[in-house]
Design a protein around this motif. Structure first.
Motif, PDB file in Angstrom:
ATOM      1  N   VAL A   1      57.266  37.715  29.394  1.00 22.53           N
ATOM      2  CA  VAL A   1      58.695  37.465  29.623  1.00 22.53           C
ATOM      3  C   VAL A   1      59.544  38.362  28.728  1.00 22.53           C
ATOM      4  CG1 VAL A   1      60.544  35.765  29.477  1.00 22.53           C
ATOM      5  CG2 VAL A   1      58.315  35.089  30.392  1.00 22.53           C
ATOM      6  N   ALA A   2      59.173  38.450  27.468  1.00 22.91           N
ATOM      7  CA  ALA A   2      59.913  39.290  26.527  1.00 22.91           C
ATOM      8  C   ALA A   2      59.893  40.752  26.957  1.00 22.91           C
ATOM      9  CB  ALA A   2      59.338  39.145  25.123  1.00 22.91           C
ATOM     10  N   ALA A   3      58.740  41.231  27.391  1.00 29.52           N
ATOM     11  CA  ALA A   3      58.628  42.621  27.838  1.00 29.52           C
ATOM     12  C   ALA A   3      59.521  42.886  29.040  1.00 29.52           C
ATOM     13  CB  ALA A   3      57.173  42.944  28.171  1.00 29.52           C
ATOM     14  N   ASP A   4      59.592  41.907  29.944  1.00 31.62           N
ATOM     15  CA  ASP A   4      60.418  42.084  31.136  1.00 31.62           C
ATOM     16  C   ASP A   4      61.902  42.090  30.786  1.00 31.62           C
ATOM     17  OD1 ASP A   4      58.029  42.114  32.419  1.00 31.62           O
ATOM     18  OD2 ASP A   4      58.274  40.208  33.461  1.00 31.62           O
ATOM     19  N   LEU A   5      62.303  41.235  29.858  1.00 32.52           N
ATOM     20  CA  LEU A   5      63.695  41.231  29.416  1.00 32.52           C
ATOM     21  C   LEU A   5      64.068  42.576  28.792  1.00 32.52           C
ATOM     22  CD1 LEU A   5      63.907  37.667  27.816  1.00 32.52           C
ATOM     23  CD2 LEU A   5      64.811  38.366  30.042  1.00 32.52           C
ATOM     24  N   LEU A   6      63.179  43.117  28.008  1.00 32.20           N
ATOM     25  CA  LEU A   6      63.440  44.397  27.342  1.00 32.20           C
ATOM     26  C   LEU A   6      63.398  45.567  28.314  1.00 32.20           C
ATOM     27  CD1 LEU A   6      61.444  43.844  24.032  1.00 32.20           C
ATOM     28  CD2 LEU A   6      63.929  43.971  24.291  1.00 32.20           C
ATOM     29  N   SER A   7      62.703  45.395  29.447  1.00 33.20           N
ATOM     30  CA  SER A   7      62.645  46.480  30.431  1.00 33.20           C
ATOM     31  C   SER A   7      64.024  46.790  30.991  1.00 33.20           C
ATOM     32  CB  SER A   7      61.684  46.119  31.567  1.00 33.20           C
ATOM     33  OG  SER A   7      62.234  45.138  32.429  1.00 33.20           O
ATOM     34  N   GLN A   8      64.901  45.808  30.992  1.00 31.55           N
ATOM     35  CA  GLN A   8      66.284  46.063  31.417  1.00 31.55           C
ATOM     36  C   GLN A   8      67.171  46.436  30.243  1.00 31.55           C
ATOM     37  OE1 GLN A   8      66.981  46.193  34.864  1.00 31.55           O
ATOM     38  NE2 GLN A   8      64.765  46.137  34.530  1.00 31.55           N
ATOM     39  N   ALA A   9      66.913  45.829  29.098  1.00 28.07           N
ATOM     40  CA  ALA A   9      67.746  46.101  27.925  1.00 28.07           C
ATOM     41  C   ALA A   9      67.704  47.570  27.514  1.00 28.07           C
ATOM     42  CB  ALA A   9      67.307  45.210  26.757  1.00 28.07           C
ATOM     43  N   GLU A  10      66.584  48.244  27.741  1.00 31.02           N
ATOM     44  CA  GLU A  10      66.483  49.640  27.330  1.00 31.02           C
ATOM     45  C   GLU A  10      67.280  50.579  28.235  1.00 31.02           C
ATOM     46  OE1 GLU A  10      62.627  51.379  27.379  1.00 31.02           O
ATOM     47  OE2 GLU A  10      62.264  51.017  29.517  1.00 31.02           O
TER      48      GLU A  10
ATOM     49  N   ARG B   1      59.907  41.068  17.944  1.00 28.78           N
ATOM     50  CA  ARG B   1      58.720  41.859  17.593  1.00 28.78           C
ATOM     51  C   ARG B   1      58.613  43.119  18.444  1.00 28.78           C
ATOM     52  NH1 ARG B   1      53.667  42.955  19.112  1.00 28.78           N
ATOM     53  NH2 ARG B   1      53.850  41.759  21.049  1.00 28.78           N
ATOM     54  N   GLN B   2      58.780  42.970  19.750  1.00 32.96           N
ATOM     55  CA  GLN B   2      58.599  44.103  20.655  1.00 32.96           C
ATOM     56  C   GLN B   2      59.715  45.139  20.533  1.00 32.96           C
ATOM     57  OE1 GLN B   2      57.568  43.124  24.728  1.00 32.96           O
ATOM     58  NE2 GLN B   2      56.379  41.321  24.104  1.00 32.96           N
ATOM     59  N   LEU B   3      60.888  44.695  20.152  1.00 31.41           N
ATOM     60  CA  LEU B   3      61.994  45.636  19.959  1.00 31.41           C
ATOM     61  C   LEU B   3      61.628  46.741  18.980  1.00 31.41           C
ATOM     62  CD1 LEU B   3      65.419  43.732  19.780  1.00 31.41           C
ATOM     63  CD2 LEU B   3      64.916  45.806  21.081  1.00 31.41           C
ATOM     64  N   GLU B   4      60.915  46.368  17.942  1.00 32.20           N
ATOM     65  CA  GLU B   4      60.578  47.334  16.892  1.00 32.20           C
ATOM     66  C   GLU B   4      59.646  48.435  17.398  1.00 32.20           C
ATOM     67  OE1 GLU B   4      61.916  47.381  13.855  1.00 32.20           O
ATOM     68  OE2 GLU B   4      63.162  45.713  14.588  1.00 32.20           O
ATOM     69  N   LEU B   5      59.017  48.209  18.528  1.00 27.83           N
ATOM     70  CA  LEU B   5      58.035  49.159  19.044  1.00 27.83           C
ATOM     71  C   LEU B   5      58.602  50.091  20.109  1.00 27.83           C
ATOM     72  CD1 LEU B   5      55.101  46.589  19.483  1.00 27.83           C
ATOM     73  CD2 LEU B   5      55.629  47.986  17.476  1.00 27.83           C
TER      74      LEU B   5
ATOM     75  N   ARG C   1      63.466  53.435  22.667  1.00 28.36           N
ATOM     76  CA  ARG C   1      64.911  53.250  22.874  1.00 28.36           C
ATOM     77  C   ARG C   1      65.377  51.960  22.190  1.00 28.36           C
ATOM     78  NH1 ARG C   1      66.903  56.393  27.259  1.00 28.36           N
ATOM     79  NH2 ARG C   1      68.358  54.782  27.919  1.00 28.36           N
ATOM     80  N   LYS C   2      64.875  51.754  20.973  1.00 28.69           N
ATOM     81  CA  LYS C   2      65.131  50.514  20.232  1.00 28.69           C
ATOM     82  C   LYS C   2      66.618  50.248  20.041  1.00 28.69           C
ATOM     83  CE  LYS C   2      64.714  48.682  15.536  1.00 28.69           C
ATOM     84  NZ  LYS C   2      64.179  48.933  14.171  1.00 28.69           N
ATOM     85  N   GLU C   3      67.394  51.261  19.668  1.00 30.56           N
ATOM     86  CA  GLU C   3      68.805  51.037  19.350  1.00 30.56           C
ATOM     87  C   GLU C   3      69.579  50.563  20.573  1.00 30.56           C
ATOM     88  OE1 GLU C   3      70.562  54.362  17.404  1.00 30.56           O
ATOM     89  OE2 GLU C   3      69.141  54.360  15.734  1.00 30.56           O
TER      90      GLU C   3
END
Length: 423
Positions: free
Chosen positions: A244-253, A279-283, A286-288
């Protein structure tokens, strides 16, 4: 991510960026220049904004051939397979012309005709978007559009990314021009010495492209004014927090203004996903960008029941909706508003972005309440067909004339009555 229980209405609380007065004035000036000066104006703005002077805008066959040498053959095969998947899916959307004949001899019908020409805008800059080429060009081709024109801004060397050129060639696009921004939209809408005008413009772009599409709408058709990307995940305690976290970040980037939301009935999942996002943000490379998106527009909502969770999802009307529950098909019929619906843990949003075959050009900012994904129908138009028989005419002439006079349109009524007088 912010976690809150649902106890009031939830909304994205964000409007589509309509640009500043200064930005609108700039776009209007660029469009006017292109309308009056043609290629000269496009050349001037390409040099100013893209840092390259171009004498010729058209991409040559030699450039396309070189592009194929710069892309791994395995990647070319993946592009081809994605194209075929997209074509197969969109062929199911084809609508045929139809006619029906009544007993009195009247024939009514609908004639479906492809648009003559379509312009496809493909963003440039630091990224390449071959998927955007396929998602726009393939349904246009399936619809029967004879002339598909692609424009994309050149890099500092006056080139378009190889992957974009390969995707365009695989999609059958034979007209490609190195131009971007509002000047490219104006060229497509009004034509220049190099580019013949088109009937419709599709494809995403920055705020200047969006404003330009809004300005030329009416002289040509456009697909939509899209906002930043969105995802909502609807989940119960059967979902995996890391997925779920990975999927949320797939749009955030995508964008600092992208929206990533989890709606869940499970408090434990909510907490686990919040930790995983951190945790995944740090990896992420396109973290910023992703971090800013999550901080401003990311949210986790805990619902008291699945019914309440679904109500929130329908209110959000997200661009992408993932249903990550034990029995996702049980909930499908209750979803009223979403651009694309992904069912189950293996239907991650990027599956639709790149490969499954569905279109990734989707309504954003809650417009899924009344809008649909890009489809073959966006590249077709419909004409009504009417053959009224004498029998039907004589039966209904007085009614038609009366209706016309009800609206004060005497000439309409007489157009009917003249036929009665001349039979």
């Amino acid at each position: 991510m912010k976690i809150q229980r649902i106890n009031e209405e939830i909304s994205l609380s964000r409007s589509v960026d309509s640009g500043t007065e200064e930005q609108r004035a700039i776009v209007q000036s660029i469009i006017e220049d292109v309308k009056t000066q043609g290629d000269e104006a496009v050349r001037k703005y390409t040099e100013a904004f893209d840092g390259i002077h171009l004498e010729q805008f058209a991409v040559s066959q030699e450039e396309i051939n070189v592009a194929y040498t710069q892309i791994d053959t395995e990647m070319i095969a993946i592009i081809q397979e994605a194209r075929d998947n997209i074509r197969d899916y969109h062929e199911h959307q084809l609508k045929a012309s139809w006619m029906t004949t009544n007993e009195n001899g009247t024939i009514l019908g609908q004639k479906v005709t492809a648009l003559d020409s379509v312009g496809l805008y493909v963003p440039g800059g630091t990224a390449a978007y071959p998927s955007s080429v396929l998602m726009n060009a393939v349904p246009a081709s399936v619809a029967g559009v004879e002339r598909i024109v692609m424009v994309s801004p050149p890099d500092k060397n006056g080139m378009i990314p190889p992957a974009v050129l390969v995707a365009a060639n695989e999609a059958g696009i034979t007209e490609i021009y190195k131009m971007g921004g509002a000047q490219a939209i104006a060229a497509l809408a009004y034509g220049t010495e190099s580019v013949k005008r088109v009937d419709k413009i599709v494809g995403p772009g920055n705020i200047f492209v969006a404003l330009a599409k809004r300005e030329v709408f009416g002289d040509v058709a456009i697909d939509m004014i899209a906002g930043p990307s969105e995802i909502t995940v609807l989940a119960d305690d059967s979902a995996n927090a890391n997925e779920v976290a990975a999927d949320l970040l797939s749009q955030a980037e995508h964008d600092e203004r992208a929206v990533s939301i989890l709606v869940t009935t499970s408090e434990s999942l909510a907490n686990a996903v919040a930790d995983e996002v951190t945790r995944q943000l740090e990896l992420l490379p396109r973290k910023e960008i992703a971090a800013q998106s999550i901080a401003t527009y990311g949210a986790i909502y805990i619902a008291g029941s699945m019914e309440q969770a679904i109500e929130v999802v329908n209110q959000l009307a997200p661009e992408h909706l993932e249903i990550m529950t034990a029995n996702p098909f049980d909930l499908l019929g209750k979803i009223k508003h979403a651009g694309a619906i992904f069912l189950g843990r293996f239907s991650a949003e990027p599956v639709g972005d790149y490969f499954a075959g569905t279109n990734h050009v989707l309504p954003t900012n809650g417009t899924a309440r009344f809008s649909s994904p890009l489809s073959v129908e966006d590249f077709q138009k419909k004409s009504s067909v009417i053959f009224y028989s004498q029998q039907a005419f004589e039966k209904n002439a007085k009614k038609i004339a009366a209706f016309a006079r009800l609206e004060g349109l005497e000439a309409h009524a007489r157009a009917i009555e003249e036929r009665g007088a001349n039979k």
